[in-house]
Design an enzyme around this catalytic site. Structure first.
Site, PDB file in Angstrom:
ATOM      1  N   HIS A  83      -7.906  -5.165  -1.246  1.00  0.00           N
ATOM      2  CA  HIS A  83      -6.369  -4.306  -0.988  1.00  0.00           C
ATOM      3  C   HIS A  83      -5.493  -5.472   0.293  1.00  0.00           C
ATOM      4  CE1 HIS A  83      -4.230  -0.511  -0.602  1.00  0.00           C
ATOM      5  NE2 HIS A  83      -3.957  -0.766   0.011  1.00  0.00           N
ATOM      6  N   SER A  97       0.689  -1.387   0.233  1.00  0.00           N
ATOM      7  CA  SER A  97       0.293  -0.092   0.206  1.00  0.00           C
ATOM      8  C   SER A  97       1.187   1.420   0.135  1.00  0.00           C
ATOM      9  CB  SER A  97      -1.126   0.093   0.866  1.00  0.00           C
ATOM     10  OG  SER A  97      -2.154   0.590   1.334  1.00  0.00           O
ATOM     11  N   GLU A 121     -10.021  -4.796  -5.367  1.00  0.00           N
ATOM     12  CA  GLU A 121      -9.239  -3.738  -4.480  1.00  0.00           C
ATOM     13  C   GLU A 121      -9.936  -2.462  -5.646  1.00  0.00           C
ATOM     14  OE1 GLU A 121      -5.228  -2.148  -4.109  1.00  0.00           O
ATOM     15  OE2 GLU A 121      -4.735  -4.822  -4.727  1.00  0.00           O
TER      16      GLU A 121
END
Length: 440
Positions: free
Chosen positions: A412, A271, A376
């Site tokens: 995600h 991320s 995601e």
């Protein structure tokens, strides 16, 4: 004449704002409500995806509830300068992800301090990055001044070894069978030891020392047989861009200073940490420094403007809630310039490659493995990043490979669900990638 005291707006916050019995009860009720609703929905309507277990649903929905409700998502842009982000930083830290040591069946972790002395203080030469380059130079100058004054700053860093990793140089026993003291020390175990430097995610605001990320590091270590180092870089909104990137550069330099060779380091990130990993490579390339052997990116947040179509089409499929850049609590806003109003100028500033790597020059990058979830919100941004990297690689016969893996029905940073089959497959793929990079 004394200046007028800043008056801040009062905000409706759902989680505890101070340590107390009432605060703990507030958080327990917040979580219990999400868990009970998830269980009821699971048994009444069945799983959202057949392969998702009840445990998967509970974690996914609690993450969604935390991200969607812990800060008011209807706050307007005009209130940006009336929010006490120092208080918000304390509030986020107080309600951060759970932090405790790994259990021995998963792995072992230990923390050490990187001392920011003259040996790793960095003078950046990042002219092409304009104001962003100037900002990171200011941080470097502050560190150098502190070092000269005999009061160097420190950056804490985790060392993690997975229980199933075979790291012992004297036998083939796993860490779970034979943990050696030196495995949790920051010095190289051998002159050619290979390691992973992982930059954690958490929207630049959370994730530091979190048990969820420690499990990810342990999974990476157990699969690859490598030790994982992960710096606890400064977090937003208390410390805004480029504090995080500067701390990650220092962590890389610290490894080199301890005797780890660049060609024996894989740089990874999830991320926000994925974006930091790419930005770190940009910095190294600009300064003609030696590159790491490879990049492993899990759901990298490569576009902080969040412009991809999947931010709309994948709503409801991911645990990430819909985000609006007009909201002062948007992670991008808190990371880049907490307390500053959003404007067209800020939108342009966010396109700096050190903030949003998708807008950078992706030529000459190390080998890359990019892993994402099909569901995601960042899906399209990441796919566009990979397409751009591959297109630029086509122009260079010596370009490194760019591998993309899309995991079906996954959200995600799905490796946070380390018990899921997809996460286990992703860890094994990291192992294959590491062997290829290190020519084993």
């Amino acid at each position: 004449m004394a200046s007028a005291k800043q008056e801040y707006v009062r905000l409706p916050l759902r989680l505890k704002t101070k340590e107390s019995i009432w605060g703990r009860l507030t958080n327990i009720m917040f979580i219990a409500t999400g868990v009970s609703q998830t269980i009821a929905k699971y048994y009444w309507h069945g799983p959202e995806v057949p392969s998702w277990s009840l445990r998967f649903h509970i974690i996914k929905n609690i993450l969604n509830k935390y991200l969607a409700e812990s800060l008011p998502q209807d706050t307007t842009n005009d209130l940006s300068e009336k929010i006490d982000f120092g208080f918000i930083a304390d509030y986020i830290a107080m309600n951060n992800l759970p932090s405790r040591a790994l259990t021995v069946d998963i792995g072992h972790n230990k923390e050490f301090n990187i001392v920011v002395d003259e040996h790793i203080c960095t003078e950046y030469k990042l002219g092409r990055y304009g104001e962003s380059g100037d900002k990171i130079n200011v941080l470097a100058e502050e560190d150098l001044a502190s070092a000269h004054d005999g009061q160097p700053r420190t950056v804490s860093c985790q060392i993690v070894v997975g229980a199933a990793a075979q790291i012992c140089t004297g036998c083939k026993a796993t860490v779970g069978q034979h943990l050696q003291k030196q495995m949790l020390e920051p010095e190289p175990l051998s002159t050619d030891e290979r390691v992973i430097l992982h930059l954690h995610g958490g929207a630049y605001c959370v994730g530091e020392r979190s048990l969820t990320h420690l499990h990810v590091y342990a999974g990476m270590s157990s699969s690859t047989g490598l030790r994982v180092f992960s710096p606890n870089y400064r977090l937003a909104p208390r410390s805004c861009f480029p504090s995080q990137l500067h701390d990650c550069v220092l962590a890389y330099k610290d490894l080199l200073g301890r005797g780890f060779a660049p060609e024996n380091i894989i740089l990874s990130g999830d991320s926000a940490g994925g974006a930091l990993a790419v930005a770190l490579v940009f910095v190294l390339r600009e300064m003609n420094a030696k590159m790491p052997a490879g990049l492993m990116l899990v759901s990298p947040w490569v576009d902080s403007t969040c412009s991809g179509e999947s931010w709309t089409t994948n709503q409801g499929k991911d645990y990430l809630p819909p985000l609006n850049l007009e909201n002062p609590f948007h992670p991008t806003r808190m990371f880049y310039a907490a307390g500053k109003r959003f404007s067209k100028q800020m939108l342009e500033e966010l396109k700096c490659p050190l903030v949003s790597p998708i807008f950078g020059d992706l030529a000459g990058m190390p080998p890359m493995l990019v892993q994402i979830g099909q569901n995601e919100l960042l899906h399209d941004d990441i796919c566009d990043f990979v397409k751009k990297a591959r297109k630029q690689a086509e122009k260079d016969p010596d370009a490194s490979p760019v591998l993309l893996e899309v995991y079906e029905n996954m959200p995600h940073v799905f490796v946070l669900f380390d018990f899921a089959d997809a996460a286990k497959q992703a860890f094994e793929s990291m192992n294959r990638f590491a062997k290829q990079v290190f020519c084993e």
